[in-house]
Design a protein around this motif. Structure first.
Motif, PDB file in Angstrom:
ATOM      1  N   TRP A 128      -9.372  -0.985   2.331  1.00  0.00           N
ATOM      2  CA  TRP A 128      -8.799  -2.168   1.708  1.00  0.00           C
ATOM      3  C   TRP A 128      -8.814  -3.457   2.516  1.00  0.00           C
ATOM      4  O   TRP A 128      -9.019  -4.539   1.938  1.00  0.00           O
ATOM      5  N   ASP A 182      -6.974   4.272   3.190  1.00  0.00           N
ATOM      6  CA  ASP A 182      -6.581   2.961   2.682  1.00  0.00           C
ATOM      7  C   ASP A 182      -6.841   1.869   3.713  1.00  0.00           C
ATOM      8  O   ASP A 182      -7.361   0.787   3.406  1.00  0.00           O
ATOM      9  N   SER A 241       0.799  -1.224   0.000  1.00  0.00           N
ATOM     10  CA  SER A 241       0.000   0.000   0.000  1.00  0.00           C
ATOM     11  C   SER A 241       0.835   1.279   0.000  1.00  0.00           C
ATOM     12  O   SER A 241       0.628   2.153  -0.850  1.00  0.00           O
TER      13      SER A 241
END
Length: 205
Positions: free
Chosen positions: A143, A139, A102
């Motif tokens: 995710w 994120d 990431s």
């Protein structure tokens, strides 16, 4: 007809899986930016001429193409070193994805898009640092649940494609994170102290 379908499927998700993952990443990042620009137009916060920025779409699509192959290699490697679908294995994959993939993926996005705009690597890196907390926290919310489904239920051969499809919505966010400060130039947001001032001066001339 079914024979042709299976042959095409074997090519796209077999021998040329890397190409499928690369091209789909570029196409879907392009789609995400188009959606985001439409949102900007709808909310009257986009370009002053009320039109789609084709150059921006091209830059975003190019970054997507560049990121596609590394994503393919990452998930192939991750499945190799952490085989299986137990909750423990899936948890390890999610942690690895969040801690390694990431941040690197986000950094390459901001630096790559910045370079395509004519900025230096350092300027792109400075923008990434200034937006890191905002992007990374989002994120971490978005995710892990998605990757839980990915690693637990999706066959390995479709893993990157699944990520790319889900990424359309994520790309809308990335496009916003990349460009929201440009929509507020009147507020004198200064993330690119050199390159952006030069472009602004050229426009004024």
């Amino acid at each position: 007809m079914f024979t042709r379908y299976h042959k095409l499927k074997d090519l796209l998700f077999g021998r040329y899986l890397w190409a499928t993952n690369t091209v789909s990443c570029g196409i879907l990042l392009t789609a995400g930016d188009i959606i985001q620009q439409r949102i900007e137009l709808f909310t009257n916060s986009s370009q002053t001429n009320d039109s789609i920025d084709v150059d921006r779409i091209g830059r975003m699509g190019t970054v997507g193409l560049v990121q596609g192959l590394p994503n393919h290699l990452w998930y192939t490697w991750l499945d190799r070193i952490l085989p299986g679908r137990t909750l423990t294995t899936v948890g390890k994959k999610i942690v690895a994805d969040q801690l390694i993939c990431s941040p690197i993926s986000s950094a390459s996005f901001f630096v790559g898009a910045g370079m395509l705009e004519g900025c230096s690597v350092l300027e792109g890196w400075e923008e990434y640092k200034s937006k890191f907390l905002f992007v990374y926290l989002t994120d971490c919310i978005v995710w892990p649940p998605s990757q839980l489904i990915n690693f637990l239920l999706v066959p390995a051969v479709y893993r990157v494609l699944y990520v790319n499809v889900f990424t359309v919505a994520w790309n809308v966010f990335l496009s916003y994170a990349k460009h929201f400060d440009r929509l507020k130039l009147n507020e004198k947001v200064d993330l690119y102290p050199t390159s952006h001032h030069k472009r602004k001066e050229n426009v004024e001339k």
